[in-house]
Design a protein around this motif. Structure first.
Motif, PDB file in Angstrom:
ATOM      1  N   SER A 156       2.700   7.327  -8.634  1.00 35.75           N
ATOM      2  CA  SER A 156       3.244   6.304  -6.793  1.00 35.75           C
ATOM      3  C   SER A 156       4.227   5.262  -7.382  1.00 35.75           C
ATOM      4  O   SER A 156       4.924   4.850  -6.938  1.00 35.75           O
ATOM      5  CB  SER A 156       1.818   5.519  -7.272  1.00 35.75           C
ATOM      6  N   THR A 175       7.703   5.816  -6.580  1.00 34.57           N
ATOM      7  CA  THR A 175       8.577   4.149  -5.583  1.00 34.57           C
ATOM      8  C   THR A 175       8.987   3.956  -6.197  1.00 34.57           C
ATOM      9  O   THR A 175      10.949   3.417  -5.985  1.00 34.57           O
ATOM     10  CB  THR A 175       7.314   2.996  -5.423  1.00 34.57           C
ATOM     11  N   GLU A 191      16.080   3.703  -1.413  1.00 36.94           N
ATOM     12  CA  GLU A 191      14.738   2.639  -0.517  1.00 36.94           C
ATOM     13  C   GLU A 191      14.613   1.482  -0.184  1.00 36.94           C
ATOM     14  O   GLU A 191      15.029   0.788  -1.210  1.00 36.94           O
ATOM     15  CB  GLU A 191      13.710   3.739  -0.729  1.00 36.94           C
ATOM     16  N   LYS A 192      14.445   0.618   0.006  1.00 33.87           N
ATOM     17  CA  LYS A 192      13.690  -0.957   0.362  1.00 33.87           C
ATOM     18  C   LYS A 192      12.708  -0.852   0.299  1.00 33.87           C
ATOM     19  O   LYS A 192      11.756   0.015   0.737  1.00 33.87           O
ATOM     20  CB  LYS A 192      14.588  -1.128   2.062  1.00 33.87           C
ATOM     21  N   LEU A 193      12.019  -1.911  -0.633  1.00 32.54           N
ATOM     22  CA  LEU A 193      10.888  -2.535  -0.871  1.00 32.54           C
ATOM     23  C   LEU A 193      11.296  -3.945  -0.741  1.00 32.54           C
ATOM     24  O   LEU A 193      11.395  -4.636  -0.036  1.00 32.54           O
ATOM     25  CB  LEU A 193      10.879  -2.191  -2.144  1.00 32.54           C
ATOM     26  N   GLN A 194       9.542  -3.661   0.758  1.00 34.19           N
ATOM     27  CA  GLN A 194       8.724  -5.174   0.967  1.00 34.19           C
ATOM     28  C   GLN A 194       8.347  -6.396  -0.348  1.00 34.19           C
ATOM     29  O   GLN A 194       7.248  -5.023  -0.819  1.00 34.19           O
ATOM     30  CB  GLN A 194       7.916  -5.102   2.846  1.00 34.19           C
ATOM     31  N   SER A 241       5.307  -7.124   0.036  1.00 30.33           N
ATOM     32  CA  SER A 241       3.874  -6.577  -0.249  1.00 30.33           C
ATOM     33  C   SER A 241       3.648  -5.702  -0.110  1.00 30.33           C
ATOM     34  O   SER A 241       2.260  -5.077  -0.835  1.00 30.33           O
ATOM     35  CB  SER A 241       3.577  -6.538   1.343  1.00 30.33           C
ATOM     36  N   GLN A 242       4.980  -4.929  -0.659  1.00 28.93           N
ATOM     37  CA  GLN A 242       4.632  -3.810  -1.576  1.00 28.93           C
ATOM     38  C   GLN A 242       4.513  -3.517  -2.519  1.00 28.93           C
ATOM     39  O   GLN A 242       4.224  -3.037  -3.565  1.00 28.93           O
ATOM     40  CB  GLN A 242       6.292  -2.388  -0.766  1.00 28.93           C
ATOM     41  N   VAL A 243       5.629  -4.417  -3.147  1.00 32.31           N
ATOM     42  CA  VAL A 243       5.559  -4.948  -4.697  1.00 32.31           C
ATOM     43  C   VAL A 243       4.285  -5.736  -4.889  1.00 32.31           C
ATOM     44  O   VAL A 243       3.934  -5.032  -6.328  1.00 32.31           O
ATOM     45  CB  VAL A 243       6.451  -6.124  -4.871  1.00 32.31           C
ATOM     46  N   SER A 254       1.515  -4.373  -3.756  1.00 33.09           N
ATOM     47  CA  SER A 254       0.428  -3.542  -4.382  1.00 33.09           C
ATOM     48  C   SER A 254       0.847  -2.854  -5.614  1.00 33.09           C
ATOM     49  O   SER A 254      -0.390  -2.416  -5.679  1.00 33.09           O
ATOM     50  CB  SER A 254       0.505  -3.178  -2.061  1.00 33.09           C
ATOM     51  N   LEU A 255       2.221  -2.703  -5.342  1.00 33.47           N
ATOM     52  CA  LEU A 255       2.491  -2.172  -6.623  1.00 33.47           C
ATOM     53  C   LEU A 255       1.979  -2.905  -7.988  1.00 33.47           C
ATOM     54  O   LEU A 255       1.363  -1.992  -9.027  1.00 33.47           O
ATOM     55  CB  LEU A 255       3.802  -1.028  -6.820  1.00 33.47           C
TER      56      LEU A 255
END
Length: 104
Positions: A67, A71, A80-83, A85-87, A89-90
């Protein structure tokens, strides 16, 4: 040794997933071959690691590496763009993988 196999399995999963992005039905043979061989090798290494590590730990680490790896490839290779909240979560996935390594 077994953790090296597990990391290799996760990295190979990333390679196979990248190839999957380039598969266009059956028109492009090379990505299809890379994807198939990559997943076979990844599952082989994962299965070998599961002979020593608990299945849940091995699988969680394998999916975590995959994952986070795909990413990062998405960000740097596919732009790809990353928000935010995704950072977060990762980061939590990474903390979980580290915690599993330390406790196993």
């Amino acid at each position: 040794m077994v953790w090296g196999l597990l990391v290799l399995a996760g990295l190979e999963e990333v390679v196979a997933t990248i190839a999957m992005k380039y598969v266009n039905g059956t028109k492009k043979k090379l990505p299809l071959i890379v994807m198939t061989v990559g997943f076979i090798f990844s599952f082989y290494c994962l299965a070998s690691a599961m002979q020593v590590l608990p299945a849940g730990v091995a699988y969680a680490v394998w999916t975590g590496i995959g994952s986070i790896g795909i990413t990062l490839v998405g960000i740097f290779w596919f732009k790809e763009k990353l928000q935010f909240s995704q950072v977060i979560s990762l980061f939590l996935i990474l903390i979980g993988v580290i915690g599993l390594k330390m406790s196993a």
